[in-house]
Design a protein around this motif. Structure first.
Motif, PDB file in Angstrom:
ATOM      1  N   ALA A   6      53.474   4.910  -0.434  1.00 42.85           N
ATOM      2  CA  ALA A   6      53.500   4.557  -1.858  1.00 42.85           C
ATOM      3  C   ALA A   6      54.056   5.708  -2.692  1.00 42.85           C
ATOM      4  CB  ALA A   6      52.098   4.195  -2.321  1.00 42.85           C
ATOM      5  N   LEU A   7      53.714   6.931  -2.327  1.00 41.88           N
ATOM      6  CA  LEU A   7      54.251   8.089  -3.053  1.00 41.88           C
ATOM      7  C   LEU A   7      55.755   8.208  -2.843  1.00 41.88           C
ATOM      8  CD1 LEU A   7      51.360  10.595  -2.364  1.00 41.88           C
ATOM      9  CD2 LEU A   7      52.007   9.663  -4.588  1.00 41.88           C
ATOM     10  N   PHE A   8      56.237   7.874  -1.648  1.00 40.61           N
ATOM     11  CA  PHE A   8      57.692   7.862  -1.417  1.00 40.61           C
ATOM     12  C   PHE A   8      58.371   6.793  -2.266  1.00 40.61           C
ATOM     13  CE2 PHE A   8      57.556   9.885   3.068  1.00 40.61           C
ATOM     14  CZ  PHE A   8      57.660  11.148   2.504  1.00 40.61           C
ATOM     15  N   MET A   9      57.700   5.652  -2.464  1.00 41.86           N
ATOM     16  CA  MET A   9      58.273   4.623  -3.335  1.00 41.86           C
ATOM     17  C   MET A   9      58.373   5.126  -4.768  1.00 41.86           C
ATOM     18  SD  MET A   9      56.446   1.199  -1.864  1.00 41.86           S
ATOM     19  CE  MET A   9      57.054   0.194  -3.178  1.00 41.86           C
ATOM     20  N   ILE A  10      57.362   5.845  -5.234  1.00 41.93           N
ATOM     21  CA  ILE A  10      57.416   6.417  -6.575  1.00 41.93           C
ATOM     22  C   ILE A  10      58.545   7.429  -6.659  1.00 41.93           C
ATOM     23  CG2 ILE A  10      56.182   7.890  -8.215  1.00 41.93           C
ATOM     24  CD1 ILE A  10      53.600   6.529  -7.214  1.00 41.93           C
ATOM     25  N   MET A  11      58.711   8.231  -5.611  1.00 38.78           N
ATOM     26  CA  MET A  11      59.810   9.208  -5.606  1.00 38.78           C
ATOM     27  C   MET A  11      61.159   8.504  -5.620  1.00 38.78           C
ATOM     28  SD  MET A  11      58.283  12.038  -2.939  1.00 38.78           S
ATOM     29  CE  MET A  11      59.871  12.346  -2.279  1.00 38.78           C
ATOM     30  N   GLY A  12      61.272   7.366  -4.965  1.00 37.83           N
ATOM     31  CA  GLY A  12      62.540   6.662  -4.896  1.00 37.83           C
ATOM     32  C   GLY A  12      62.924   5.970  -6.185  1.00 37.83           C
ATOM     33  N   TYR A  13      61.949   5.374  -6.865  1.00 39.98           N
ATOM     34  CA  TYR A  13      62.257   4.652  -8.094  1.00 39.98           C
ATOM     35  C   TYR A  13      62.375   5.563  -9.297  1.00 39.98           C
ATOM     36  CZ  TYR A  13      61.684   0.154  -5.862  1.00 39.98           C
ATOM     37  OH  TYR A  13      61.839  -0.930  -5.059  1.00 39.98           O
ATOM     38  N   GLY A  14      61.569   6.589  -9.352  1.00 39.62           N
ATOM     39  CA  GLY A  14      61.653   7.511 -10.472  1.00 39.62           C
ATOM     40  C   GLY A  14      61.116   6.925 -11.753  1.00 39.62           C
TER      41      GLY A  14
END
Length: 124
Positions: free
Chosen positions: A103-111
């Protein structure tokens, strides 16, 4: 500082400086180093969670939290050295941490950029 083949002396000297500084902080706060680390990491969790929730520096704080969760998972979820029935709870915790990292990687990806709303059925 000499970082050549005999860099062990440099590392020992740096360790002495860190140890003396840690001892000064322990004396000033009347707390041990592990207690201070727990307080600092708790502050990091609260600060990063607030910044992600407020969408201010979300990518940076998501990266910090992903690193923190990954390191804590490796250090504290020692399921690979336990027998099969006893390690079930620890495996579940490790998989939970893995999903949090995802989930944290998804936040990093979307910005933080905003996206336009899409119509549900095209141009209806």
């Amino acid at each position: 500082m000499d970082l050549g083949p005999g860099a062990g002396g440099t590392a020992d000297g740096l360790g002495d400086v860190i140890a003396s500084s840690a001892k000064q902080v322990e004396t000033a706060t009347a707390m041990t180093t592990p207690q201070l680390l727990v307080i600092a990491l708790g502050g990091l969790e609260i600060l990063a969670g607030l910044m992600i929730a407020l969408n201010f520096g979300a990518r940076f704080f998501a990266m910090l939290m992903a690193i923190y969760v990954a390191v804590s998972t490796v250090l504290f979820s020692d399921f690979w050295n336990q027998a099969a029935p006893e390690n079930a709870a620890v495996v579940v915790d490790a998989l939970k941490n893995l999903s949090i990292i995802g989930a944290l990687f998804m936040i990093m990806g979307y910005g933080r950029e905003t996206r336009p709303a899409e119509a549900a059925y095209g141009d209806v």
